[in-house]
Design a protein around this motif. Structure first.
Motif, PDB file in Angstrom:
ATOM      1  N   GLU A  47       0.869  -1.006  -0.138  1.00  0.00           N
ATOM      2  CA  GLU A  47       0.241  -0.170   0.447  1.00  0.00           C
ATOM      3  C   GLU A  47       0.900   1.550  -0.357  1.00  0.00           C
ATOM      4  N   LYS A  48       0.128   1.921  -0.490  1.00  0.00           N
ATOM      5  CA  LYS A  48       0.884   3.754  -0.844  1.00  0.00           C
ATOM      6  C   LYS A  48       0.291   4.501  -0.903  1.00  0.00           C
ATOM      7  N   THR A  49       0.719   6.021  -0.814  1.00  0.00           N
ATOM      8  CA  THR A  49      -0.040   7.153  -0.360  1.00  0.00           C
ATOM      9  C   THR A  49       0.536   7.846  -1.048  1.00  0.00           C
ATOM     10  N   VAL A  50       0.500   8.794  -2.554  1.00  0.00           N
ATOM     11  CA  VAL A  50       0.993   9.952  -2.788  1.00  0.00           C
ATOM     12  C   VAL A  50       0.336  10.467  -3.441  1.00  0.00           C
ATOM     13  N   ASN A  51       0.450  12.088  -3.680  1.00  0.00           N
ATOM     14  CA  ASN A  51      -0.144  13.103  -3.672  1.00  0.00           C
ATOM     15  C   ASN A  51      -0.426  13.342  -5.768  1.00  0.00           C
ATOM     16  N   ALA A  52      -1.179  14.025  -5.449  1.00  0.00           N
ATOM     17  CA  ALA A  52      -1.882  14.250  -7.065  1.00  0.00           C
ATOM     18  C   ALA A  52      -1.637  15.694  -7.502  1.00  0.00           C
ATOM     19  N   HIS A  53      -2.243  16.107  -8.577  1.00  0.00           N
ATOM     20  CA  HIS A  53      -3.275  17.256  -9.388  1.00  0.00           C
ATOM     21  C   HIS A  53      -3.361  17.317 -10.608  1.00  0.00           C
ATOM     22  N   VAL A  54      -4.366  18.087 -10.824  1.00  0.00           N
ATOM     23  CA  VAL A  54      -5.081  18.080 -12.746  1.00  0.00           C
ATOM     24  C   VAL A  54      -4.196  18.939 -12.832  1.00  0.00           C
ATOM     25  N   ALA A  55      -3.407  18.389 -14.056  1.00  0.00           N
ATOM     26  CA  ALA A  55      -3.398  19.193 -15.267  1.00  0.00           C
ATOM     27  C   ALA A  55      -3.165  19.864 -16.432  1.00  0.00           C
ATOM     28  N   GLY A  56      -4.468  19.159 -16.315  1.00  0.00           N
ATOM     29  CA  GLY A  56      -5.651  19.874 -17.277  1.00  0.00           C
ATOM     30  C   GLY A  56      -6.851  18.558 -17.731  1.00  0.00           C
ATOM     31  N   TYR A  57      -7.366  19.391 -18.652  1.00  0.00           N
ATOM     32  CA  TYR A  57      -8.650  18.507 -18.862  1.00  0.00           C
ATOM     33  C   TYR A  57      -8.540  18.581 -20.527  1.00  0.00           C
ATOM     34  N   SER A  58      -9.311  17.022 -20.772  1.00  0.00           N
ATOM     35  CA  SER A  58      -9.465  16.975 -22.618  1.00  0.00           C
ATOM     36  C   SER A  58     -10.953  16.684 -23.064  1.00  0.00           C
ATOM     37  N   ASN A  59     -11.223  16.963 -24.046  1.00  0.00           N
ATOM     38  CA  ASN A  59     -11.746  17.354 -24.607  1.00  0.00           C
ATOM     39  C   ASN A  59     -11.927  15.035 -25.251  1.00  0.00           C
ATOM     40  N   ARG A  60     -11.375  14.677 -26.039  1.00  0.00           N
ATOM     41  CA  ARG A  60     -10.572  13.708 -26.850  1.00  0.00           C
ATOM     42  C   ARG A  60     -10.473  12.515 -25.614  1.00  0.00           C
ATOM     43  N   LEU A  61     -10.283  12.086 -24.641  1.00  0.00           N
ATOM     44  CA  LEU A  61      -9.624  11.379 -23.846  1.00  0.00           C
ATOM     45  C   LEU A  61     -11.050  10.798 -22.650  1.00  0.00           C
ATOM     46  N   ASN A  62     -11.464  10.305 -23.179  1.00  0.00           N
ATOM     47  CA  ASN A  62     -12.726   9.946 -21.762  1.00  0.00           C
ATOM     48  C   ASN A  62     -12.040   8.507 -20.919  1.00  0.00           C
ATOM     49  N   THR A  63     -10.763   9.260 -19.739  1.00  0.00           N
ATOM     50  CA  THR A  63     -10.330   8.102 -18.720  1.00  0.00           C
ATOM     51  C   THR A  63      -9.429   9.774 -18.069  1.00  0.00           C
ATOM     52  N   ILE A  64      -8.596   8.819 -17.002  1.00  0.00           N
ATOM     53  CA  ILE A  64      -8.245   9.519 -16.369  1.00  0.00           C
ATOM     54  C   ILE A  64      -6.619   9.258 -16.282  1.00  0.00           C
ATOM     55  N   LEU A  65      -5.734  10.629 -17.102  1.00  0.00           N
ATOM     56  CA  LEU A  65      -4.239   9.765 -18.006  1.00  0.00           C
ATOM     57  C   LEU A  65      -3.362  10.389 -16.594  1.00  0.00           C
ATOM     58  N   VAL A  66      -2.179   9.733 -16.328  1.00  0.00           N
ATOM     59  CA  VAL A  66      -1.159   9.309 -15.975  1.00  0.00           C
ATOM     60  C   VAL A  66       0.129   9.640 -16.420  1.00  0.00           C
ATOM     61  N   PRO A  67       1.103  10.125 -15.797  1.00  0.00           N
ATOM     62  CA  PRO A  67       2.678   9.722 -16.961  1.00  0.00           C
ATOM     63  C   PRO A  67       2.781   8.131 -17.200  1.00  0.00           C
ATOM     64  N   GLU A  68       3.125   7.829 -17.953  1.00  0.00           N
ATOM     65  CA  GLU A  68       3.887   6.110 -18.136  1.00  0.00           C
ATOM     66  C   GLU A  68       4.310   6.451 -17.283  1.00  0.00           C
ATOM     67  N   ASN A  69       5.868   6.890 -17.476  1.00  0.00           N
ATOM     68  CA  ASN A  69       6.547   6.301 -16.160  1.00  0.00           C
ATOM     69  C   ASN A  69       6.212   5.941 -14.545  1.00  0.00           C
TER      70      ASN A  69
END
Length: 394
Positions: free
Chosen positions: A190-212
């Motif tokens: 288990e782990k807890t990380v902080n996050a923030h919304v970097a932007g919004y997309s009209n064409r991606l119906n998902t929650i996108l995070v960096p690949e790495n």
């Protein structure tokens, strides 16, 4: 030399020179005007989603009755992905990667809090049009997230209004800290990380995070099973090409989201290419008019040219009056075309900005017109030198 210039300019057909200036002006004005309009108008679609280009299509398989009853035919095999990559309209293909662990998101405000199980996906960073500083992730840092605008709309006008929760704008949501609780399926990690919304997309119906980030999280908390992707992101050369729709239909594929932006962008590029071709043809015809005019003038003055060369005048000095004529006519047409383009832009820029466009670079179109003008001048200089040389060999 002034007397030589006056002598050599005799028999000049100013009507032909004026015809070149007018025709060259029309051709350059069409080229620079069409290019400037394209640069200003393309913002109508590109600004609609600043994270995903209109050249990118999100592709998935259609869900059938067999899939609902327990089949798993919605994932892409390696052979299907390779077949898609070989299509002539495909530049590159990226795979969607999903989280292989449990994810729980919580958002806390001054008087309300919201929490829910969520999912993550990632695509290759080359498909995400975000400055690297905003999309980089390192262990211990906040995780940047891109979410669908539809999710925020559903929250504001669906969940928030019915549950008495406060509505949030994009700016407010982007400033709220998010906590992500991540847990492996067996609960051992288990782990807890902080996050923030970097932007919004009209064409991606998902929650996108960096690949790495997702790759490292899957390696740390995932089950280790590697499943074939259920969605692909495809970089296409012509988003509105009918061959794309035909391929999708034949293979039972769907393009996620509204395709109107991609089709409109493709139509804009197609119309611009046609108009640029027309302008280039007119410019080419005007070049032949000027070359023909100068050739006729020099042919009538052939004996004079030969005499001057025999008297000791060098080749550049004899050809200089005709070169000056070609340069003056070409530059005049370029200046008029640039002025016409700026005037045209002043008329359409206001309505275009009202629609969300405008703001394209102003120097690109004049630079293209200048390039064409330099080509015309260089071609005429070569033609004059050849004529002078032929007169010397008389």
């Amino acid at each position: 030399m002034k007397l030589v210039d006056r002598l050599l300019r005799r028999n000049t057909s100013w009507a032909r020179v004026a015809g070149f200036v007018v025709s060259n002006f029309i051709g350059l004005a069409i080229v620079t005007g069409a290019l400037q309009f394209y640069l200003d108008a393309r913002g109508l679609w590109e600004a609609d989603d600043s994270f995903i280009s209109t050249d990118y299509l999100v592709v998935n398989k259609r869900v059938t009755g067999g899939d609902v009853l327990g089949g798993d035919n919605t994932r892409f095999s390696a052979a299907e992905i390779d077949d898609l990559r070989t299509q002539p309209w495909v530049r590159k293909v990226g795979l969607f990667t999903s989280n292989d662990f449990r994810a729980y998101m919580s958002v806390s405000g001054a008087s309300h809090s919201l929490s829910s199980y969520i999912f993550f996906e990632s695509i290759p960073d080359s498909f995400v049009d975000v400055p690297s500083a905003r999309w980089q992730w390192e262990p211990g840092a906040d995780v940047p997230i891109i979410i669908s605008k539809d999710y925020l709309t559903l929250y504001n006008f669906g969940f928030a209004s019915s549950a008495g929760m406060p509505q949030m704008s994009e700016g407010i949501m982007s400033g709220i800290p998010i906590r992500l609780s991540l847990r492996s399926e067996d609960g051992r990690v288990e782990k807890t990380v902080n996050a923030h919304v970097a932007g919004y997309s009209n064409r991606l119906n998902t929650i996108l995070v960096p690949e790495n980030f997702l790759r490292e999280a899957n390696a740390e908390m995932g089950t280790g099973s590697q499943q074939a992707p259920s969605r692909l992101i495809v970089d296409v050369s012509s988003p509105g090409d009918v061959a794309i729709d035909r391929y999708m239909e034949e293979h039972g594929l769907e393009v996620a989201g509204d395709k109107s932006a991609s089709q409109a962008s493709f139509l804009l590029r197609l119309v611009t290419a046609i108009v640029l071709a027309i302008g280039a043809v007119i410019t080419l015809l005007s070049l032949f008019i000027l070359v023909l005019s100068i050739s006729l003038i020099m042919e009538k003055n052939r004996d004079k040219l030969h005499t001057l060369l025999m008297l000791g005048y060098d080749l550049p000095a004899v050809g200089r009056p005709y070169i000056r004529l070609a340069v003056t006519a070409s530059v005049s047409a370029f200046v008029l075309a640039t002025g016409a383009t700026l005037v045209m832009r002043s008329y359409y820029l206001g309505p275009l900005e009202g629609l969300g466009g405008g703001g394209g670079p102003v120097w690109v179109a004049p630079a293209a017109g200048l390039g064409l003008t330099l080509v015309v001048i260089a071609f005429n200089i070569l033609a004059v030198r050849r004529r002078v040389l032929s007169a010397w060999r008389l």
